[in-house]
Scaffold this motif. Sequence first.
Motif, PDB file in Angstrom:
ATOM      1  N   ARG A   1       0.831  -1.216   0.000  1.00 58.33           N
ATOM      2  CA  ARG A   1       0.000   0.000   0.000  1.00 58.33           C
ATOM      3  C   ARG A   1       0.860   1.259   0.000  1.00 58.33           C
ATOM      4  O   ARG A   1       0.513   2.256  -0.643  1.00 58.33           O
TER       5      ARG A   1
ATOM      6  N   LEU B   1       0.906   4.211  -2.845  1.00 60.24           N
ATOM      7  CA  LEU B   1       0.815   5.636  -2.550  1.00 60.24           C
ATOM      8  C   LEU B   1       1.937   6.412  -3.227  1.00 60.24           C
ATOM      9  O   LEU B   1       1.709   7.496  -3.781  1.00 60.24           O
TER      10      LEU B   1
ATOM     11  N   SER C   1       1.826   9.640  -6.312  1.00 64.15           N
ATOM     12  CA  SER C   1       2.340  10.989  -6.041  1.00 64.15           C
ATOM     13  C   SER C   1       2.941  11.654  -7.268  1.00 64.15           C
ATOM     14  O   SER C   1       3.361  12.807  -7.203  1.00 64.15           O
TER      15      SER C   1
ATOM     16  N   MET D   1      -1.244  13.921  -2.272  1.00 65.22           N
ATOM     17  CA  MET D   1      -0.541  12.641  -2.344  1.00 65.22           C
ATOM     18  C   MET D   1       0.897  12.780  -1.854  1.00 65.22           C
ATOM     19  O   MET D   1       1.417  11.926  -1.121  1.00 65.22           O
TER      20      MET D   1
ATOM     21  N   ARG E   1       3.892   9.285   5.615  1.00 71.53           N
ATOM     22  CA  ARG E   1       4.153   7.856   5.720  1.00 71.53           C
ATOM     23  C   ARG E   1       5.637   7.541   5.841  1.00 71.53           C
ATOM     24  O   ARG E   1       6.008   6.458   6.319  1.00 71.53           O
TER      25      ARG E   1
END
Length: 299
Positions: free
Chosen positions: A184, A188, A192, A240, A247
């Motif tokens: 995941r 992501l 971006s 994003m 993250r």
Amino acid sequence: MRLHAIYRSHGGENVKGRPGWYGKQRALLSFCRAVAQARRSVDVDVVFLNDGPIPAERLDVMRAWGTPLPFTGGSNRRSYLRALALPRQRDWAGEDLVLLAEDDYLWTPAALTALLAASRTTTADYFAPYSPAPGGAAGTAPDTTLGTAPGAGVAAPGEVRWVPLESTTSTFAARVGALRQDERLLLLCCLSGGDFDHTSCLTLQGVARFGPRDLLRHKPLPPGTGTARTLARNAYLTAMKLAVDVRAQRRPSRRRTLLAASPAVATHMESGWVAPGDWAALARETDEWARTSAAGGEG
């Protein structure tokens, strides 16, 4: 332990500059040569993930060495995301190793053997067979392979060291368990925009990819794109990128280590991004191997 290799291929060409020894058929044969050596000691499962039609000559080789898996993606990004999903979809064992390989690389015969050895002797989760600069450091190395300096060459099995690397391309190996945990996050990073491979490498290691200016700086859309669409797309990319940076603040136990082969055991066949070494000679050796061995299969 098994090695699962996902070879992402497309039948067409792009406009990138290429060295004189470039060729997708040659790239494929060099990969199969590396598979042949690795299969002497370990089970190697090969999936050829083919985005669109593949020339018959190339497809014949793929059928002899693994399982062609056709799909329609239309972009490098979609092909990459399809490959990332395969370990989960096929329920590969977490202790196995998976290699994602692009179709414009030249591989040394010992490349896959070296990757397997690194996975057994280190605790790293990600491995780069290719780095464009000497010593495994990130950066651009001059393309000197058509006029190689005396003594230069490609890695022999006992010569490979594994050194920390900041970033690599979308050709890399990973422990299946780590890749499934990171799927995941890698998705992501792809959303971006821009160089998602570099973004992924930094984020996996806990390094923020985007600074304040980068959050608001995006690749321009084609001329004539409406204002509303431009604003919506820029807002989406900013969100994003911000999410990726958030993250990246991974707890230490989830930060990954990326190691690169030094010297490289594969090279990107793109002018300006060729790893140091006598790859022109390896290209000739690959052609000779194809002529004198069972290159069309394992016979």
